[in-house]
Structure formats: structure tokens, C-alpha cells
Design a protein around this motif. Structure first.
Motif, PDB file in Angstrom:
ATOM      1  N   ASN A 124       0.865  -1.265  -0.032  1.00 57.06           N
ATOM      2  CA  ASN A 124      -0.014   0.002  -0.018  1.00 57.06           C
ATOM      3  C   ASN A 124       0.945   1.297  -0.061  1.00 57.06           C
ATOM      4  O   ASN A 124       1.733   1.366   1.050  1.00 57.06           O
ATOM      5  CB  ASN A 124      -0.813   0.050   1.147  1.00 57.06           C
ATOM      6  CG  ASN A 124      -1.836   1.080   1.551  1.00 57.06           C
ATOM      7  OD1 ASN A 124      -1.742   2.280   0.856  1.00 57.06           O
ATOM      8  ND2 ASN A 124      -3.059   0.789   1.774  1.00 57.06           N
ATOM      9  N   PRO A 125       0.762   2.049  -1.127  1.00 57.13           N
ATOM     10  CA  PRO A 125       1.787   3.310  -1.041  1.00 57.13           C
ATOM     11  C   PRO A 125       1.457   4.349   0.095  1.00 57.13           C
ATOM     12  O   PRO A 125       2.266   4.897   0.629  1.00 57.13           O
ATOM     13  CB  PRO A 125       1.309   3.956  -2.381  1.00 57.13           C
ATOM     14  CG  PRO A 125       0.103   3.446  -2.901  1.00 57.13           C
ATOM     15  CD  PRO A 125      -0.148   2.109  -2.302  1.00 57.13           C
ATOM     16  N   ARG A 126       0.257   4.362   0.711  1.00 58.14           N
ATOM     17  CA  ARG A 126      -0.109   5.118   1.568  1.00 58.14           C
ATOM     18  C   ARG A 126       0.672   4.792   3.026  1.00 58.14           C
ATOM     19  O   ARG A 126       1.141   5.532   3.612  1.00 58.14           O
ATOM     20  CB  ARG A 126      -1.551   5.269   1.846  1.00 58.14           C
ATOM     21  CG  ARG A 126      -2.364   5.883   1.055  1.00 58.14           C
ATOM     22  CD  ARG A 126      -3.711   6.250   1.486  1.00 58.14           C
ATOM     23  NE  ARG A 126      -4.274   4.756   1.667  1.00 58.14           N
ATOM     24  CZ  ARG A 126      -5.172   4.276   1.215  1.00 58.14           C
ATOM     25  NH1 ARG A 126      -5.556   4.322  -0.112  1.00 58.14           N
ATOM     26  NH2 ARG A 126      -5.735   3.115   1.709  1.00 58.14           N
ATOM     27  N   ILE A 127       1.059   3.518   2.995  1.00 50.93           N
ATOM     28  CA  ILE A 127       1.933   3.026   4.407  1.00 50.93           C
ATOM     29  C   ILE A 127       3.299   3.317   3.857  1.00 50.93           C
ATOM     30  O   ILE A 127       3.953   3.764   4.954  1.00 50.93           O
ATOM     31  CB  ILE A 127       1.347   1.458   4.511  1.00 50.93           C
ATOM     32  CG1 ILE A 127      -0.062   1.624   5.162  1.00 50.93           C
ATOM     33  CG2 ILE A 127       2.117   1.026   5.504  1.00 50.93           C
ATOM     34  CD1 ILE A 127      -0.579   0.070   4.970  1.00 50.93           C
ATOM     35  N   ARG A 182       4.086  -8.727 -12.371  1.00 47.37           N
ATOM     36  CA  ARG A 182       2.996  -9.182 -12.929  1.00 47.37           C
ATOM     37  C   ARG A 182       1.993  -8.284 -13.321  1.00 47.37           C
ATOM     38  O   ARG A 182       2.145  -7.319 -14.171  1.00 47.37           O
ATOM     39  CB  ARG A 182       2.161 -10.205 -11.801  1.00 47.37           C
ATOM     40  CG  ARG A 182       3.612 -11.186 -11.620  1.00 47.37           C
ATOM     41  CD  ARG A 182       2.778 -12.474 -10.549  1.00 47.37           C
ATOM     42  NE  ARG A 182       4.048 -13.403 -10.296  1.00 47.37           N
ATOM     43  CZ  ARG A 182       3.712 -14.226  -9.379  1.00 47.37           C
ATOM     44  NH1 ARG A 182       2.758 -14.357  -8.666  1.00 47.37           N
ATOM     45  NH2 ARG A 182       4.977 -14.573  -9.166  1.00 47.37           N
ATOM     46  N   ASN A 183       0.648  -8.433 -13.001  1.00 45.89           N
ATOM     47  CA  ASN A 183      -0.545  -7.526 -13.619  1.00 45.89           C
ATOM     48  C   ASN A 183      -1.139  -6.662 -12.537  1.00 45.89           C
ATOM     49  O   ASN A 183      -1.837  -5.845 -12.636  1.00 45.89           O
ATOM     50  CB  ASN A 183      -1.719  -8.444 -13.809  1.00 45.89           C
ATOM     51  CG  ASN A 183      -1.346  -9.374 -14.984  1.00 45.89           C
ATOM     52  OD1 ASN A 183      -0.509  -9.049 -16.109  1.00 45.89           O
ATOM     53  ND2 ASN A 183      -1.908 -10.396 -15.131  1.00 45.89           N
ATOM     54  N   LEU A 184      -0.021  -6.180 -11.552  1.00 46.03           N
ATOM     55  CA  LEU A 184      -0.357  -5.425 -10.514  1.00 46.03           C
ATOM     56  C   LEU A 184      -0.581  -3.931 -11.149  1.00 46.03           C
ATOM     57  O   LEU A 184       0.511  -3.451 -11.778  1.00 46.03           O
ATOM     58  CB  LEU A 184       0.479  -5.189  -9.189  1.00 46.03           C
ATOM     59  CG  LEU A 184       0.401  -6.655  -8.186  1.00 46.03           C
ATOM     60  CD1 LEU A 184       1.333  -6.579  -7.144  1.00 46.03           C
ATOM     61  CD2 LEU A 184      -1.209  -6.752  -7.663  1.00 46.03           C
ATOM     62  N   PRO A 185      -1.414  -3.173 -10.448  1.00 49.27           N
ATOM     63  CA  PRO A 185      -1.248  -1.825 -10.641  1.00 49.27           C
ATOM     64  C   PRO A 185       0.058  -1.120 -10.227  1.00 49.27           C
ATOM     65  O   PRO A 185       0.616  -1.286  -9.170  1.00 49.27           O
ATOM     66  CB  PRO A 185      -2.447  -1.196  -9.947  1.00 49.27           C
ATOM     67  CG  PRO A 185      -3.343  -2.136  -9.709  1.00 49.27           C
ATOM     68  CD  PRO A 185      -2.579  -3.404  -9.408  1.00 49.27           C
ATOM     69  N   SER A 186       0.663  -0.383 -11.146  1.00 52.48           N
ATOM     70  CA  SER A 186       1.764   0.294 -10.742  1.00 52.48           C
ATOM     71  C   SER A 186       1.934   0.971  -9.413  1.00 52.48           C
ATOM     72  O   SER A 186       3.207   0.900  -8.622  1.00 52.48           O
ATOM     73  CB  SER A 186       2.454   1.204 -11.920  1.00 52.48           C
ATOM     74  OG  SER A 186       1.526   2.229 -12.018  1.00 52.48           O
ATOM     75  N   GLU A 187       1.198   1.553  -8.753  1.00 53.73           N
ATOM     76  CA  GLU A 187       1.115   2.219  -7.553  1.00 53.73           C
ATOM     77  C   GLU A 187       1.561   1.322  -6.411  1.00 53.73           C
ATOM     78  O   GLU A 187       2.194   1.804  -5.467  1.00 53.73           O
ATOM     79  CB  GLU A 187      -0.056   3.104  -7.076  1.00 53.73           C
ATOM     80  CG  GLU A 187      -1.279   2.253  -7.112  1.00 53.73           C
ATOM     81  CD  GLU A 187      -2.253   2.127  -8.403  1.00 53.73           C
ATOM     82  OE1 GLU A 187      -3.274   1.723  -8.055  1.00 53.73           O
ATOM     83  OE2 GLU A 187      -1.735   2.345  -9.460  1.00 53.73           O
ATOM     84  N   TYR A 188       1.378   0.041  -6.784  1.00 49.99           N
ATOM     85  CA  TYR A 188       1.607  -1.033  -5.488  1.00 49.99           C
ATOM     86  C   TYR A 188       3.006  -1.397  -5.694  1.00 49.99           C
ATOM     87  O   TYR A 188       3.464  -2.050  -4.786  1.00 49.99           O
ATOM     88  CB  TYR A 188       0.564  -2.031  -5.549  1.00 49.99           C
ATOM     89  CG  TYR A 188      -0.582  -1.765  -5.278  1.00 49.99           C
ATOM     90  CD1 TYR A 188      -0.978  -1.381  -3.991  1.00 49.99           C
ATOM     91  CD2 TYR A 188      -1.659  -1.524  -5.903  1.00 49.99           C
ATOM     92  CE1 TYR A 188      -2.463  -0.956  -3.466  1.00 49.99           C
ATOM     93  CE2 TYR A 188      -3.004  -0.905  -5.840  1.00 49.99           C
ATOM     94  CZ  TYR A 188      -3.044  -0.617  -4.437  1.00 49.99           C
ATOM     95  OH  TYR A 188      -4.638  -0.170  -4.214  1.00 49.99           O
ATOM     96  N   VAL A 189       3.694  -1.337  -6.667  1.00 52.26           N
ATOM     97  CA  VAL A 189       5.098  -1.638  -6.885  1.00 52.26           C
ATOM     98  C   VAL A 189       6.029  -0.517  -6.473  1.00 52.26           C
ATOM     99  O   VAL A 189       5.965   0.603  -7.103  1.00 52.26           O
ATOM    100  CB  VAL A 189       5.311  -2.171  -8.481  1.00 52.26           C
ATOM    101  CG1 VAL A 189       6.829  -2.703  -8.513  1.00 52.26           C
ATOM    102  CG2 VAL A 189       4.301  -3.219  -8.779  1.00 52.26           C
ATOM    103  N   GLN A 190       6.861  -0.559  -5.504  1.00 53.56           N
ATOM    104  CA  GLN A 190       7.463   0.506  -4.849  1.00 53.56           C
ATOM    105  C   GLN A 190       8.964   0.100  -4.864  1.00 53.56           C
ATOM    106  O   GLN A 190       9.273  -0.822  -4.598  1.00 53.56           O
ATOM    107  CB  GLN A 190       7.045   0.947  -3.812  1.00 53.56           C
ATOM    108  CG  GLN A 190       5.425   1.325  -3.661  1.00 53.56           C
ATOM    109  CD  GLN A 190       4.804   1.382  -2.519  1.00 53.56           C
ATOM    110  OE1 GLN A 190       4.975   2.241  -1.483  1.00 53.56           O
ATOM    111  NE2 GLN A 190       3.842   0.280  -2.269  1.00 53.56           N
TER     112      GLN A 190
END
Length: 170
Positions: free
Chosen positions: A117-120, A135-143
Motif C-alpha cells: 500500500n503506497p499510503r503506508i 505481474r499484472n498489479l497496478p503500478s502504484e503498488y510496486v514501490q
């Protein structure tokens, strides 16, 4: 609270803590404990820290090598991170992450990546700029957080102990 490196006698308690921490999480596939066992068995657990209080484990964090577009280049992945239910949101995880990131810097790591979670994780300095994918995750979760060198770009792959094909089935 005292943070230290994992000891062999901690392995079962870490597994139980990990299972308990992820049990209520809807996003979890409940393989986090098995992933840690696989990382240990493959020698891919670079840093494993526990937080303890009054002799009981209340938190754990793992760091292992990652590849970006097939190249390790000094990058590591954070996770899983577990905090005992009832102790979550009290700074245990934040302290474990900070200590682990400091140890990675001391090892000369290029940086650290995670899925979360980018907020965390932005509070710990992690950013998502769309340069990493998983994989297919939205890019905002890949940090990622960069310690040295330019920000990487490409497909992120975690240590084999964290990838689906390395986990036991059944």
C-alpha cells in the motif's frame, strides 16, 4: 521493544506470528509462512529481523534478493513483514523496516523494492513512479527506495522463495 537478527530458535515463532498477522488480511493468499521457509531453505533470506518484548516475538521482517529485468544488481525486496495482531499500528513495523533498510545500506545495496500500500510505505521513503512492474498489479503498488545509482526500471522478480513456483502446494 528490542530488535535483533533472527536466531534458529525463532523459526517456529516467526512462522506462527506470520500466519497470525496475515490470517485476517483479505489480500493475503496465506503463503507468507511457507515463503519464509522456502527463503531459508534456499539461502535467500539476506536479512531477517525480529522485534521482541518481554521475551515474546511481536514482529518480523525479511529482506531477500530481487531481480529487475533479470538482473540482481544489488537490489533487495522487503517482505513479508508481520506484526502481532493487537500490536499493529504502534510503530513495530516501522522500526523493523528502518533497521532493515539501514542494514541493507550498510551492505552496499542499490535499493529495496516491495509490493504494498503506497499510503503506508511512502512514510518509509518508498515511491512508485511506474518504472517497476510486477505481474499484472497496478503500478502504484510496486514501490522502491534507491540507496545508490539511478532508479531502476523493468519487471520485478522476487527471490525464488517468494515466487509462486517455489511455494509448496497442497
Amino acid at each position: 521493544m528490542h530488535i535483533r537478527e533472527e536466531a534458529p530458535a525463532d523459526v517456529d515463532a516467526i512462522h506462527a506470528l506470520t500466519q497470525a498477522a496475515f490470517a485476517p488480511m483479505d489480500f493475503s493468499d496465506k503463503t507468507e509462512g511457507a515463503a519464509l521457509k522456502a527463503l531459508r531453505a534456499r539461502g535467500e533470506l539476506t536479512i531477517s529481523l525480529v522485534a521482541e518484548e518481554a521475551g515474546a516475538l511481536i514482529g518480523h521482517v525479511a529482506f531477500s534478493p530481487v531481480a529487475i529485468d533479470g538482473v540482481h544488481d544489488g537490489w533487495y525486496g522487503l517482505g513479508p513483514i508481520s506484526v502481532r495482531p493487537g500490536r499493529q499500528r504502534n510503530g513495530v513495523g516501522k522500526a523493523l523496516i528502518a533497521r532493515g533498510l539501514g542494514m541493507l545500506r550498510d551492505l552496499g545495496a542499490s535499493g529495496c523494492a516491495l509490493i504494498g500500500n503506497p499510503r503506508i510505505y511512502s512514510r518509509a521513503g518508498f515511491v512508485s513512479d511506474g518504472r517497476l512492474s510486477y505481474r499484472n498489479l497496478p503500478s502504484e503498488y510496486v514501490q522502491r527506495i534507491v540507496f545508490r545509482g539511478p532508479p531502476p526500471s523493468g519487471a520485478l522478480r522476487f527471490a525464488s522463495g517468494l515466487e509462486d513456483d517455489a511455494l509448496p502446494t497442497g
